[in-house]
Design a protein around this motif. Structure first.
Motif, PDB file in Angstrom:
ATOM      1  N   PRO A   1       1.283  -3.449   5.134  1.00  0.00           N
ATOM      2  CA  PRO A   1       0.095  -3.988   5.799  1.00  0.00           C
ATOM      3  C   PRO A   1      -0.461  -5.173   5.030  1.00  0.00           C
ATOM      4  N   PRO A   2      -1.030  -6.140   5.714  1.00  0.00           N
ATOM      5  CA  PRO A   2      -1.577  -7.309   5.014  1.00  0.00           C
ATOM      6  C   PRO A   2      -2.757  -6.910   4.140  1.00  0.00           C
ATOM      7  N   PRO A   3      -2.808  -7.378   2.897  1.00  0.00           N
ATOM      8  CA  PRO A   3      -3.932  -7.054   2.020  1.00  0.00           C
ATOM      9  C   PRO A   3      -5.202  -7.760   2.482  1.00  0.00           C
ATOM     10  N   SER A   4      -6.328  -7.239   2.042  1.00  0.00           N
ATOM     11  CA  SER A   4      -7.620  -7.818   2.404  1.00  0.00           C
ATOM     12  C   SER A   4      -8.186  -8.593   1.220  1.00  0.00           C
ATOM     13  N   LEU A   5      -8.789  -9.734   1.491  1.00  0.00           N
ATOM     14  CA  LEU A   5      -9.397 -10.550   0.440  1.00  0.00           C
ATOM     15  C   LEU A   5     -10.573  -9.801  -0.177  1.00  0.00           C
ATOM     16  N   PHE A   6     -10.656  -9.851  -1.495  1.00  0.00           N
ATOM     17  CA  PHE A   6     -11.672  -9.052  -2.178  1.00  0.00           C
ATOM     18  C   PHE A   6     -11.984  -9.661  -3.541  1.00  0.00           C
ATOM     19  N   GLY A   7     -12.175 -10.947  -3.696  1.00  0.00           N
ATOM     20  CA  GLY A   7     -12.281 -11.574  -5.012  1.00  0.00           C
ATOM     21  C   GLY A   7     -13.444 -11.063  -5.846  1.00  0.00           C
ATOM     22  N   THR A   8     -13.136 -10.558  -7.050  1.00  0.00           N
ATOM     23  CA  THR A   8     -14.167 -10.131  -8.003  1.00  0.00           C
ATOM     24  C   THR A   8     -13.540 -10.008  -9.383  1.00  0.00           C
ATOM     25  N   THR A   9     -14.374 -10.147 -10.418  1.00  0.00           N
ATOM     26  CA  THR A   9     -13.920  -9.939 -11.798  1.00  0.00           C
ATOM     27  C   THR A   9     -14.741  -8.821 -12.404  1.00  0.00           C
ATOM     28  N   LEU A  10     -14.078  -8.030 -13.258  1.00  0.00           N
ATOM     29  CA  LEU A  10     -14.729  -6.861 -13.842  1.00  0.00           C
ATOM     30  C   LEU A  10     -14.320  -6.733 -15.308  1.00  0.00           C
ATOM     31  N   GLU A  11     -15.269  -6.339 -16.116  1.00  0.00           N
ATOM     32  CA  GLU A  11     -14.952  -6.022 -17.513  1.00  0.00           C
ATOM     33  C   GLU A  11     -14.864  -4.503 -17.616  1.00  0.00           C
ATOM     34  N   LEU A  12     -13.719  -4.028 -18.101  1.00  0.00           N
ATOM     35  CA  LEU A  12     -13.438  -2.599 -18.112  1.00  0.00           C
ATOM     36  C   LEU A  12     -13.272  -2.085 -19.532  1.00  0.00           C
ATOM     37  N   PRO A  13     -13.365  -0.782 -19.718  1.00  0.00           N
ATOM     38  CA  PRO A  13     -13.048  -0.224 -21.030  1.00  0.00           C
ATOM     39  C   PRO A  13     -11.615  -0.579 -21.427  1.00  0.00           C
ATOM     40  N   VAL A  14     -11.375  -0.632 -22.709  1.00  0.00           N
ATOM     41  CA  VAL A  14     -10.060  -1.057 -23.204  1.00  0.00           C
ATOM     42  C   VAL A  14      -8.930  -0.211 -22.624  1.00  0.00           C
ATOM     43  N   PRO A  15      -9.020   1.140 -22.658  1.00  0.00           N
ATOM     44  CA  PRO A  15      -7.897   1.924 -22.124  1.00  0.00           C
ATOM     45  C   PRO A  15      -7.622   1.625 -20.656  1.00  0.00           C
ATOM     46  N   ALA A  16      -8.692   1.463 -19.865  1.00  0.00           N
ATOM     47  CA  ALA A  16      -8.498   1.206 -18.448  1.00  0.00           C
ATOM     48  C   ALA A  16      -7.879  -0.165 -18.212  1.00  0.00           C
ATOM     49  N   ALA A  17      -8.394  -1.198 -18.928  1.00  0.00           N
ATOM     50  CA  ALA A  17      -7.847  -2.539 -18.757  1.00  0.00           C
ATOM     51  C   ALA A  17      -6.377  -2.577 -19.154  1.00  0.00           C
ATOM     52  N   LYS A  18      -6.031  -1.908 -20.257  1.00  0.00           N
ATOM     53  CA  LYS A  18      -4.644  -1.899 -20.714  1.00  0.00           C
ATOM     54  C   LYS A  18      -3.738  -1.213 -19.694  1.00  0.00           C
ATOM     55  N   ALA A  19      -4.171  -0.072 -19.176  1.00  0.00           N
ATOM     56  CA  ALA A  19      -3.350   0.657 -18.210  1.00  0.00           C
ATOM     57  C   ALA A  19      -3.154  -0.146 -16.924  1.00  0.00           C
ATOM     58  N   LEU A  20      -4.181  -0.870 -16.494  1.00  0.00           N
ATOM     59  CA  LEU A  20      -4.068  -1.635 -15.260  1.00  0.00           C
ATOM     60  C   LEU A  20      -3.147  -2.840 -15.424  1.00  0.00           C
ATOM     61  N   VAL A  21      -3.264  -3.521 -16.555  1.00  0.00           N
ATOM     62  CA  VAL A  21      -2.397  -4.682 -16.789  1.00  0.00           C
ATOM     63  C   VAL A  21      -0.944  -4.239 -16.901  1.00  0.00           C
ATOM     64  N   GLU A  22      -0.708  -3.121 -17.605  1.00  0.00           N
ATOM     65  CA  GLU A  22       0.664  -2.627 -17.732  1.00  0.00           C
ATOM     66  C   GLU A  22       1.199  -2.108 -16.393  1.00  0.00           C
ATOM     67  N   GLY A  23       0.292  -1.701 -15.528  1.00  0.00           N
ATOM     68  CA  GLY A  23       0.724  -1.145 -14.241  1.00  0.00           C
ATOM     69  C   GLY A  23       0.591  -2.117 -13.099  1.00  0.00           C
ATOM     70  N   ARG A  24       0.620  -3.424 -13.382  1.00  0.00           N
ATOM     71  CA  ARG A  24       0.456  -4.417 -12.321  1.00  0.00           C
ATOM     72  C   ARG A  24       1.541  -4.292 -11.237  1.00  0.00           C
ATOM     73  N   GLU A  25       2.755  -3.938 -11.656  1.00  0.00           N
ATOM     74  CA  GLU A  25       3.831  -3.796 -10.664  1.00  0.00           C
ATOM     75  C   GLU A  25       3.539  -2.634  -9.712  1.00  0.00           C
ATOM     76  N   ALA A  26       3.050  -1.525 -10.269  1.00  0.00           N
ATOM     77  CA  ALA A  26       2.693  -0.383  -9.428  1.00  0.00           C
ATOM     78  C   ALA A  26       1.534  -0.742  -8.504  1.00  0.00           C
ATOM     79  N   LEU A  27       0.533  -1.466  -9.036  1.00  0.00           N
ATOM     80  CA  LEU A  27      -0.593  -1.881  -8.212  1.00  0.00           C
ATOM     81  C   LEU A  27      -0.145  -2.794  -7.079  1.00  0.00           C
ATOM     82  N   SER A  28       0.767  -3.683  -7.379  1.00  0.00           N
ATOM     83  CA  SER A  28       1.295  -4.577  -6.346  1.00  0.00           C
ATOM     84  C   SER A  28       2.012  -3.789  -5.258  1.00  0.00           C
ATOM     85  N   ARG A  29       2.738  -2.746  -5.676  1.00  0.00           N
ATOM     86  CA  ARG A  29       3.439  -1.892  -4.707  1.00  0.00           C
ATOM     87  C   ARG A  29       2.438  -1.182  -3.789  1.00  0.00           C
ATOM     88  N   LEU A  30       1.250  -0.934  -4.313  1.00  0.00           N
ATOM     89  CA  LEU A  30       0.219  -0.264  -3.535  1.00  0.00           C
ATOM     90  C   LEU A  30      -0.605  -1.217  -2.685  1.00  0.00           C
TER      91      LEU A  30
END
Length: 627
Positions: free
Chosen positions: A488-517
Motif C-alpha cells: 500500500p502507498p505510504p502516507s506523508l507524515f514528516g516529523t523529527t523526534l529525539e528518542l532515548p538512546v536504546p530506542a534510537a539505536k534499535a530504530l536505526v539498526e532496524g531501518r530495513e525492517a521498518l521499510s518492509r513495514l
C-alpha cells in the motif's frame, strides 16, 4: 371446413412435457421413481452440465422385455393401472404413463433394458419424439436410461432454464427426497464425475441416510417419532431444537413414501416446534405418514407433490401427537419419558426452551467453528438444575485450551465446564462464523465505549471497538506484508523526534525492517530521527509512543524479514492505528463498515487486545435472570 382437429401425438407429448418435465430435476425424479417401482436395490444418477447436457439413471430392478420397452414410450401406457378402481388405490410412485413419452419428446432419449435371465437385451432410441429405433443390446440387470440435450427441440423452454449450478441443486434435491423415502435402497449421484450424494442401503438405521443428506452432525440430534391411530401411522425422525436451519430445507414430509409439500402438514410441524425454537429457526424433521391409499388422493398435482386427505384433521392431529411426545420428553436433555420421575439434578420441563436454545448455540459453535464448548450438562453436578452452564474460570495468561490455534485467547475453566453467559466468548474471538458480524444490528453505545448489538435470534452482543479496530488493522497490515508486489502507498507524515538512546539505536539498526513495514525513517543526528512516511492508518498517531514501542518489537539485526519475525511489530502498528481511529466515537456508517471488515478479518493471529466480543447473551438468558 372443420376448425377443430386432433393434435398429433408428437405435439401432445410436447404439451405434456410442459407439465411433467419442468427442468432436469423433473426428469431425475420421474426416472428414479420408475427405478424404485421396478424393485431396484441400487440407483445411480449421473449428471452432466447441470443435467441439461445429460442425465443417466441406472438401476438393478427387474427390467423390461422388448414389448414393454417399446410400449412404455406410448402415451398413457403403464403397468401400474388397469381399471378405474386402481386409480383410488395407488401404491406405486408412477401411474399415469406420461413421464417417459414426455421426456423422450424433448430430448435425445435412449433406453437399455433386459429382464432377469434374458439372453438378449433391448435398446430403444428416440430423438425429439420421433419414431423409436429398436435394436438388440447386451443383456444387463435392470434398466439404464440416458436423456441428452434436454429441450434441444424446444428452445423457448430451454432458454428459461436457470444457470447450470441452480439446475444441479434442484436435481440433487430430487435425489435426496427419494433417498430419504427409501433407506433400504442404495443411492449414488454424481456430476461431471464428482460425487454429489453417496449412501449405501441402511435399513437398520435410517438416521444414516438423513445424515448423508443433511450432514454428519445431524446424526446424534435425531430422535424417533411415532404415533399410530386407526388408519394412520406417523413414523420418522425429528431433530432436537438445538439442531435447526434458518429455512425449511430440513423439513421432509412423505405420504405413503411419496414426498409432498402439503401446507397443512408443514404448518403442523412448525406449530409443534414453535415453543422450542429461537426466532428465525426451522426444525429438521423427516416424517413418514402411512394411510390407506383409498384415504388419500395423489392425483391432484401434475408433479404429484400435493395430496388431498380424506381426514386431513386426523392426520394433522397424529403428527402433532408424535412430535409433541418427543419434544416434551426432551431426550436431548437427558429427560425421562412422560410419567417418569426426574432424576436428581435433571432439568425440568419448564426450562426446556431456554436450555434448548443454549445448547443450540453451543452446538452451532462446535459445528461451525471447530473447537467444542462442553456444556454444563456434560459435567456431573456442574451447576444447579436448569442453569444450563457452569461458571467460567478467570482468564489466566498462558493458560491455553488444548488444541488452540497460535494466538488464541487464553482461558481457564474447570474440566467439563463451559463459559457462562455474560463472559467473553473465546470461540468468537478466535474464529467467528462467516457473516457473524454483518448480521449484528447496532443498538447503541454503552459507557461511551462499548457497542451494544442485537444478534440473530435475539442475542445480546457487546463489542469492544478498540479490539475490533485493532483486529481489522492487523489483518490489513499482514496482508500488505504478504503482498510484497503491491504494497500500500505510504502516507506523508514528516516529523523529527529525539528518542532515548536504546530506542534510537534499535530504530536505526532496524531501518530495513521498518521499510518492509512501510515506514521511511532516517537518522537526523545524535538520538534524533526523522520520520518521513508511515503506513496507511497511522497518520496522526503519537509518533513518539509508536516509535518507542516499535523499537522494542523489531526483530534482531540480521533476522529474516517475514510475517513471523515482524509479527510483534505489526501488532504494535495495529494497536496504535486502532487507538487513533477510535479516538472519537464511531458513526453508524463507520461502525457498520467495521463490522464488514471483521467478517473479512483473520482471527488467528494474536492481537495485543484480542477480545472483540466482550459478551454474548441470548434473550432467554436475560428473561430467565429477570424472573
Amino acid at each position: 371446413m372443420a376448425r377443430i382437429a386432433r393434435l398429433s401425438d408428437v405435439l401432445i407429448n410436447k404439451i405434456a412435457a410442459g407439465e411433467v418435465v419442468e427442468r432436469p430435476a423433473s426428469v431425475v425424479k420421474e426416472l428414479v421413481e420408475n427405478s424404485l417401482d421396478a424393485g431396484a436395490s441400487t440407483v445411480r444418477v449421473e449428471l452432466e452440465g447441470g443435467g441439461v447436457d445429460r442425465i443417466i439413471v441406472s438401476d438393478d430392478g427387474h427390467g423390461m422385455g422388448r414389448q414393454d420397452a417399446v410400449a412404455c414410450l406410448e402415451r398413457h401406457a403403464t403397468s401400474k393401472l388397469r381399471e378405474l378402481d386402481d386409480l383410488f388405490h395407488i401404491d406405486s410412485m408412477g401411474f399415469r404413463g406420461e413421464a417417459i413419452p414426455a421426456i423422450a419428446s424433448v430430448s435425445r432419449f435412449t433406453l437399455h433394458t433386459a429382464e432377469v435371465g434374458a439372453d438378449v437385451g433391448t435398446r430403444v432410441t428416440v430423438e425429439g419424439g420421433g419414431a423409436p429405433v429398436v435394436e438388440d443390446a447386451p443383456p444387463r440387470t435392470g434398466t439404464v436410461i440416458s436423456v441428452e440435450d434436454l429441450f434441444f427441440n424446444v428452445p423457448a423452454r430451454r432458454k428459461f432454464l436457470r444457470r447450470g449450478d441452480t439446475e444441479l441443486k434442484h436435481a440433487e434435491e430430487a435425489v435426496v427426497r427419494l433417498a430419504l423415502a427409501y433407506p433400504e435402497v442404495g443411492f449414488f449421484a454424481s456430476h461431471d464425475g464428482a460425487t454429489l450424494f453417496s449412501s449405501a442401503a441402511c435399513p437398520e438405521d435410517p438416521r444414516e441416510r438423513i445424515a448423508a443428506a443433511l450432514g454428519p452432525t445431524a446424526h446424534p440430534h435425531l430422535f424417533p417419532v411415532e404415533e399410530r391411530r386407526l388408519g394412520i401411522a406417523v413414523t420418522g425422525y425429528a431433530a432436537s431444537p438445538e439442531f435447526t436451519f434458518n429455512n425449511a430445507r430440513g423439513l421432509y414430509t412423505y405420504v405413503n413414501r411419496r414426498y409432498v409439500r402439503d401446507r397443512g402438514l408443514i404448518g403442523t410441524v412448525q406449530r409443534a416446534y414453535q415453543d422450542f425454537l429461537a426466532a428465525g429457526r426451522q426444525p429438521v424433521v423427516v416424517l413418514h405418514i402411512d394411510v390407506d391409499p383409498r384415504a388419500v388422493d395423489v392425483n391432484v398435482h401434475p408433479q404429484k407433490q400435493e395430496v388431498r386427505f380424506a381426514d386431513a384433521r386426523g392426520v394433522q392431529e397424529a403428527v402433532t401427537a408424535a412430535l409433541t411426545r418427543m419434544l416434551r420428553a426432551a431426550p436431548w436433555l437427558g429427560a425421562v419419558p412422560e410419567g417418569g420421575a426426574p432424576q436428581p439434578g435433571q432439568p425440568r420441563e419448564a426450562a426446556h426452551y431456554a436450555l434448548a436454545v443454549e445448547r443450540f448455540l453451543t452446538r452451532a459453535q462446535e459445528a461451525t467453528w471447530g473447537a467444542p464448548l462442553p456444556t454444563a450438562m456434560d459435567a456431573p453436578g456442574a451447576g444447579p438444575a436448569g442453569s444450563g452452564r457452569a461458571p467460567l474460570g478467570p482468564y489466566v495468561p498462558g493458560n491455553m485450551p488444548p488444541g488452540a490455534a497460535p494466538g488464541a485467547l487464553p482461558f481457564a475453566a474447570s474440566p467439563g465446564q463451559a463459559p457462562a453467559f455474560g463472559q467473553a466468548q473465546p470461540q468468537l474471538n478466535e474464529a467467528p462464523p462467516p457473516g457473524y458480524f454483518a448480521a449484528l444490528r447496532p443498538l447503541g453505545l454503552l459507557g461511551g465505549r462499548f457497542h451494544v448489538c442485537e444478534g440473530p435470534g435475539g442475542t445480546l452482543v457487546v463489542l469492544d471497538p478498540h479490539a475490533a479496530l485493532e483486529r481489522a488493522r492487523l489483518t490489513g497490515y499482514l496482508r500488505a506484508l504478504d503482498d510484497a508486489k503491491a504494497p500500500p502507498p505510504p502516507s506523508l507524515f514528516g516529523t523529527t523526534l529525539e528518542l532515548p538512546v536504546p530506542a534510537a539505536k534499535a530504530l536505526v539498526e532496524g531501518r530495513e525492517a521498518l521499510s518492509r513495514l512501510g515506514f521511511d525513517l532516517e537518522p537526523f543526528g545524535g538520538t534524533t530521527v526523522a520520520l518521513k512516511t508511515v503506513p496507511p492508518g497511522l497518520e496522526g498517531v503519537d509518533a513518539r509512543s509508536l516509535l518507542e514501542a516499535l523499537a522494542r518489537a523489531l526483530p534482531p539485526k540480521g533476522a529474516t524479514l517475514d510475517a513471523v519475525s515482524l509479527a510483534e511489530a505489526v501488532r504494535v502498528m495495529a494497536c496504535h492505528a486502532a487507538r487513533r481511529a477510535g479516538a472519537s466515537p464511531l458513526t453508524d456508517a463507520q461502525f457498520r463498515a467495521l463490522l464488514g471488515e471483521l467478517d473479512r478479518a483473520d482471527f488467528h493471529p494474536a492481537c495485543i487486545h484480542g477480545t472483540v466480543v466482550v459478551l454474548e447473551m441470548p434473550l432467554l438468558e436475560l428473561e430467565r435472570r429477570a424472573r
